[in-house]
Write a protein that holds these residues in place. Sequence first.
Motif, PDB file in Angstrom:
ATOM      1  N   VAL A   1     128.514  51.131  38.183  1.00  0.00           N
ATOM      2  CA  VAL A   1     129.721  50.107  38.104  1.00  0.00           C
ATOM      3  C   VAL A   1     130.707  50.706  37.078  1.00  0.00           C
ATOM      4  N   GLU A   2     131.871  50.675  37.665  1.00  0.00           N
ATOM      5  CA  GLU A   2     133.056  51.011  36.847  1.00  0.00           C
ATOM      6  C   GLU A   2     134.187  50.011  36.891  1.00  0.00           C
ATOM      7  N   LEU A   3     135.208  50.583  35.997  1.00  0.00           N
ATOM      8  CA  LEU A   3     136.475  49.492  36.004  1.00  0.00           C
ATOM      9  C   LEU A   3     137.450  50.212  37.097  1.00  0.00           C
ATOM     10  N   GLY A   4     138.234  49.238  37.731  1.00  0.00           N
ATOM     11  CA  GLY A   4     139.132  49.774  38.754  1.00  0.00           C
ATOM     12  C   GLY A   4     140.165  48.844  38.776  1.00  0.00           C
TER      13      GLY A   4
ATOM     14  N   LEU B   1     135.884  44.963  38.681  1.00  0.00           N
ATOM     15  CA  LEU B   1     134.492  45.789  38.448  1.00  0.00           C
ATOM     16  C   LEU B   1     134.253  46.219  39.936  1.00  0.00           C
ATOM     17  N   VAL B   2     133.966  47.643  40.049  1.00  0.00           N
ATOM     18  CA  VAL B   2     133.923  48.237  41.339  1.00  0.00           C
ATOM     19  C   VAL B   2     132.341  48.547  41.146  1.00  0.00           C
TER      20      VAL B   2
ATOM     21  N   THR C   1     129.163  50.383  43.208  1.00  0.00           N
ATOM     22  CA  THR C   1     128.927  50.963  44.451  1.00  0.00           C
ATOM     23  C   THR C   1     127.245  51.110  44.453  1.00  0.00           C
TER      24      THR C   1
ATOM     25  N   VAL D   1     130.562  49.352  48.581  1.00  0.00           N
ATOM     26  CA  VAL D   1     131.368  49.453  47.665  1.00  0.00           C
ATOM     27  C   VAL D   1     132.097  48.028  47.387  1.00  0.00           C
TER      28      VAL D   1
END
Lengths: 254, 254
Positions: free
Chosen positions: A186-189, A208-209, A211, A225
């Motif tokens: 999980v990461e910020l996008g 919050l992305v 994958t 995704v």
Amino acid sequence: MGTTQLESVQEPKYWHLKTVLSEALDSEFSVGEILPNERDLAARFGVARATLRQALEQLELEGRLQRRRGVGTTVAPPRMGVSLGTGPHTWPGGSEDAWQPVDCTAAVPPPAVADALETGREEPVHIVRRSRVSHGRPVAAELLYIPQPSVPELSAGIEAPSGAAHARAVLRELQRLEPERQENAVELGSAGADEAKELDRLPGAPVLVVTTRFVAGGRAAALSVATYRADTCRLTFGDSEGVEIHAGMQGQAS
Amino acid sequence: MGTTQLESVQEPKYWHLKTVLSEALDSEFSVGEILPNERDLAARFGVARATLRQALEQLELEGRLQRRRGVGTTVAPPRMGVSLGTGPHTWPGGSEDAWQPVDCTAAVPPPAVADALETGREEPVHIVRRSRVSHGRPVAAELLYIPQPSVPELSAGIEAPSGAAHARAVLRELQRLEPERQENAVELGSAGADEAKELDRLPGAPVLVVTTRFVAGGRAAALSVATYRADTCRLTFGDSEGVEIHAGMQGQAS
DNA sequence: AAGTGGTCTAGACCACATT
DNA sequence: ATGTGGTCTAGACCACTTC
């Protein structure tokens, strides 16, 4: 909300303003209530509108406010817990699965996706679009990339029906594989124009992305995704779900 | 980077600008390289500095740029994968544990924390501060709340040594409990003044807040609130780690 | 038509790091 | 001392929703 004037300090005005507003939100407003408009608020605090907006942006980022063009600024409800279903046996199309198929196309995926799937960079895959709704609100949009070998029965029709029915058929086929494990990140996008529309937000809104790489038989069977609204969602995993932990846990003790 | 002039479109300038810059970043710059300063860039694109800054903020949010006051704007490296170690047997103080104890105090936690721990709201708990470093950079700061009953041997000295040594002692005691499971949640937040300093960022910087509730014997044994730098980190869980999935997977397929 | 938040401008000054 | 990004101002106009 008092007309508290800002003392002269060596702290950015917008930061101090954010604190004052945050406290006012706790004590003098209830969820759903609308705030005075930005011009009035700015005047009341004796700052330029841009400065006031900087404070509001922060509060919106933290999920305390919700702003809508043409409507106004309202006090946001606490973030909702959204389960990520990270167990090895929660695969797309399963029973608990909170996702709703939208459509399905076949196309060459972005290079990064092709690499993760270990397919050729020119090789087309099935792309299932799904959306997730919670408490009546859209919370996430997903692109599910499925290599042809994962659903061998469907390998023929590339220019397929392309509707929700076809999406369901692809997911059904995917179910025939034996789940092994999944790898998550999980990461910020920020929302693209398309995702923004689907999530009922403006382009550039923080998301919050998540994958997820689904593995079966040592091979990547699918790649998901999913982009979640960062303002309204708290993502849970590892058998939490309804646990009442959120908001107010940040910040130093005493 | 060409002096590409913006066509008249019904798309915000900063958005179009962001796209142009993003492409330039891919093709004409390499990691670590410094960009022209904001005033020059704004002039080159024929926009006000504030507008240019709006585009840069977006790119920084997406982890493509890094800006530092007094220094300049540089091209950021790809986000680093940071493992969350979400297995039931990865507990604080364990062998793999990437955290480094800083100090330990005893105090009454915020109400939300007390509720999650199922302790009384006035009841003091041990608070262990830890920091996490990866590739030589600080990536996260943590507050670990531990109720007195979880570490019975230490219940006496409340006004304790309070140093790193004491922190280690508390963690050692915590190890005696038998791990049952953990419940995790991740959400977007913004760095407080204190966390910002520890993470080498400005206050208000976006962070990923990971809250973990450690359960042993049906009771909450500890609660961790960890704030990760959102610009530099991609959080992984469920046996990923080194997998090369990131960046460029967002966006519609042709 | 009126009111809201969103975008944009052209300046100014400040805090910080480097020289 | 200089140059960088960070903050702030006082306006203007636009896009959108509601009445």
